[in-house]
Design a protein around this motif. Structure first.
Motif, PDB file in Angstrom:
ATOM      1  N   ASN A   1      38.996 -25.351 -10.368  1.00  0.00           N
ATOM      2  CA  ASN A   1      38.037 -24.783 -11.337  1.00  0.00           C
ATOM      3  C   ASN A   1      38.212 -25.380 -12.734  1.00  0.00           C
ATOM      4  O   ASN A   1      37.294 -25.338 -13.540  1.00  0.00           O
ATOM      5  CB  ASN A   1      38.019 -23.243 -11.367  1.00  0.00           C
ATOM      6  N   GLN A   2      39.353 -25.992 -12.991  1.00  0.00           N
ATOM      7  CA  GLN A   2      39.541 -26.662 -14.281  1.00  0.00           C
ATOM      8  C   GLN A   2      38.732 -27.956 -14.382  1.00  0.00           C
ATOM      9  O   GLN A   2      38.606 -28.519 -15.468  1.00  0.00           O
ATOM     10  CB  GLN A   2      41.026 -26.958 -14.528  1.00  0.00           C
ATOM     11  N   VAL A   3      38.241 -28.450 -13.247  1.00  0.00           N
ATOM     12  CA  VAL A   3      37.334 -29.608 -13.302  1.00  0.00           C
ATOM     13  C   VAL A   3      35.922 -29.184 -12.875  1.00  0.00           C
ATOM     14  O   VAL A   3      35.113 -30.004 -12.440  1.00  0.00           O
ATOM     15  CB  VAL A   3      37.844 -30.824 -12.478  1.00  0.00           C
TER      16      VAL A   3
ATOM     17  N   GLN B   1      52.489 -20.543  -9.448  1.00  0.00           N
ATOM     18  CA  GLN B   1      51.894 -19.255  -9.830  1.00  0.00           C
ATOM     19  C   GLN B   1      50.838 -19.422 -10.921  1.00  0.00           C
ATOM     20  O   GLN B   1      49.811 -18.742 -10.911  1.00  0.00           O
ATOM     21  CB  GLN B   1      52.976 -18.283 -10.315  1.00  0.00           C
ATOM     22  N   HIS B   2      51.089 -20.338 -11.842  1.00  0.00           N
ATOM     23  CA  HIS B   2      50.114 -20.603 -12.914  1.00  0.00           C
ATOM     24  C   HIS B   2      48.799 -21.114 -12.308  1.00  0.00           C
ATOM     25  O   HIS B   2      47.718 -20.637 -12.656  1.00  0.00           O
ATOM     26  CB  HIS B   2      50.712 -21.627 -13.899  1.00  0.00           C
ATOM     27  N   GLU B   3      48.908 -22.073 -11.380  1.00  0.00           N
ATOM     28  CA  GLU B   3      47.693 -22.638 -10.755  1.00  0.00           C
ATOM     29  C   GLU B   3      47.037 -21.612  -9.819  1.00  0.00           C
ATOM     30  O   GLU B   3      45.813 -21.517  -9.769  1.00  0.00           O
ATOM     31  CB  GLU B   3      48.027 -23.918  -9.978  1.00  0.00           C
ATOM     32  N   TYR B   4      47.851 -20.854  -9.107  1.00  0.00           N
ATOM     33  CA  TYR B   4      47.324 -19.812  -8.219  1.00  0.00           C
ATOM     34  C   TYR B   4      46.509 -18.803  -9.034  1.00  0.00           C
ATOM     35  O   TYR B   4      45.438 -18.371  -8.614  1.00  0.00           O
ATOM     36  CB  TYR B   4      48.484 -19.131  -7.484  1.00  0.00           C
ATOM     37  N   ASP B   5      47.017 -18.450 -10.211  1.00  0.00           N
ATOM     38  CA  ASP B   5      46.272 -17.565 -11.124  1.00  0.00           C
ATOM     39  C   ASP B   5      44.879 -18.131 -11.413  1.00  0.00           C
ATOM     40  O   ASP B   5      43.889 -17.406 -11.407  1.00  0.00           O
ATOM     41  CB  ASP B   5      47.019 -17.429 -12.462  1.00  0.00           C
ATOM     42  N   HIS B   6      44.805 -19.425 -11.689  1.00  0.00           N
ATOM     43  CA  HIS B   6      43.503 -20.045 -11.982  1.00  0.00           C
ATOM     44  C   HIS B   6      42.532 -19.833 -10.823  1.00  0.00           C
ATOM     45  O   HIS B   6      41.348 -19.574 -11.038  1.00  0.00           O
ATOM     46  CB  HIS B   6      43.650 -21.547 -12.220  1.00  0.00           C
ATOM     47  N   LEU B   7      43.039 -19.932  -9.599  1.00  0.00           N
ATOM     48  CA  LEU B   7      42.174 -19.772  -8.426  1.00  0.00           C
ATOM     49  C   LEU B   7      41.737 -18.314  -8.256  1.00  0.00           C
ATOM     50  O   LEU B   7      40.805 -18.021  -7.509  1.00  0.00           O
ATOM     51  CB  LEU B   7      42.870 -20.309  -7.174  1.00  0.00           C
TER      52      LEU B   7
ATOM     53  N   GLY C   1      51.805 -23.430 -21.401  1.00  0.00           N
ATOM     54  CA  GLY C   1      50.560 -23.851 -22.014  1.00  0.00           C
ATOM     55  C   GLY C   1      49.588 -24.133 -20.891  1.00  0.00           C
ATOM     56  O   GLY C   1      49.929 -23.998 -19.713  1.00  0.00           O
ATOM     57  N   CYS C   2      48.358 -24.517 -21.226  1.00  0.00           N
ATOM     58  CA  CYS C   2      47.349 -24.757 -20.198  1.00  0.00           C
ATOM     59  C   CYS C   2      46.314 -25.747 -20.725  1.00  0.00           C
ATOM     60  O   CYS C   2      45.867 -25.628 -21.861  1.00  0.00           O
ATOM     61  CB  CYS C   2      46.677 -23.432 -19.838  1.00  0.00           C
ATOM     62  N   LEU C   3      45.933 -26.700 -19.893  1.00  0.00           N
ATOM     63  CA  LEU C   3      44.956 -27.710 -20.315  1.00  0.00           C
ATOM     64  C   LEU C   3      43.598 -27.074 -20.632  1.00  0.00           C
ATOM     65  O   LEU C   3      42.818 -27.648 -21.387  1.00  0.00           O
ATOM     66  CB  LEU C   3      44.786 -28.773 -19.223  1.00  0.00           C
ATOM     67  N   SER C   4      43.311 -25.895 -20.069  1.00  0.00           N
ATOM     68  CA  SER C   4      42.039 -25.209 -20.338  1.00  0.00           C
ATOM     69  C   SER C   4      42.115 -24.281 -21.554  1.00  0.00           C
ATOM     70  O   SER C   4      41.111 -23.696 -21.945  1.00  0.00           O
ATOM     71  CB  SER C   4      41.595 -24.403 -19.115  1.00  0.00           C
TER      72      SER C   4
END
Ligand code: ZN
Length: 186
Positions: free
Chosen positions: A49-51, A135-141, A93-96
């Protein structure tokens, strides 16, 4: 191909990430593009979802970090977290969410299941930095950001900065799409 990164507040974050069912060349190409996009932005994890794609897929590579140089990249298709234990706090931090960093408390060991980059099912335990990034990426999903895990007071303080992200007033080193850009193109 380097893709623009969709910032906090853009429309893609309103859509739940769909389970991937087609394991084909276009998925291989997307994974390759996501790694290229992430490395270009000096990130260690990137969710689809970040792309701009609401798909259950994330790529990770912590080998750029000191002490983790020998670690292999990780592709997680349709990831699940089965169990989690312990907790520790670390700055994220987060690229988004460019320009914002804060301490987040997460589990320090997780049992996970996903399909990897060779399209094989994997069930394994992750600890430390791998558990953190996963966990950070799983959160994004799940349409979430690390800032959703901060206290209400902290989020209140971040409000003006998040408004700036929506208006694309934060200078970033990589191509981005902000809410204001989506409004202009409609
Ligand atoms: Zn992120």
């Amino acid at each position: 191909m380097i893709m623009p990164i969709y910032l906090y507040g853009t429309k893609v974050w309103d859509a739940p990430a769909k389970k991937i069912t087609k394991f084909d060349d276009s998925l291989v190409g997307l994974i390759r593009d996501m790694f290229e996009t992430m490395h270009n932005a000096d990130g260690i994890g990137l969710a689809a979802n970040q792309v701009g794609l609401a798909l259950s897929l994330a790529v990770m590579d912590i080998s750029v970090m000191e002490d983790y140089a020998s670690e292999k990249p990780l592709v997680a298709i349709n990831p699940e977290i089965l169990e989690s234990s312990g907790e520790y706090t670390l700055e994220e931090g987060c690229l988004s969410v460019p320009g914002i960093r804060d301490e987040v408390t997460r589990a320090d060991a997780i049992r996970v299941r996903y399909t990897d980059g060779n399209f094989e099912r994997v069930e394994t335990e992750l600890t430390g930095m791998w558990a953190r990034v996963f966990q950070h990426e799983y959160d994004h999903l799940q349409q979430k950001f690390f800032i959703n895990r901060l206290s209400g007071v902290k989020r209140q303080i971040l409000k003006p900065r998040l408004a700036k992200i929506k208006r694309n007033e934060i200078r970033s080193r990589y191509p981005v799409v902000a809410l204001i850009d989506e409004k202009k193109s409609r």
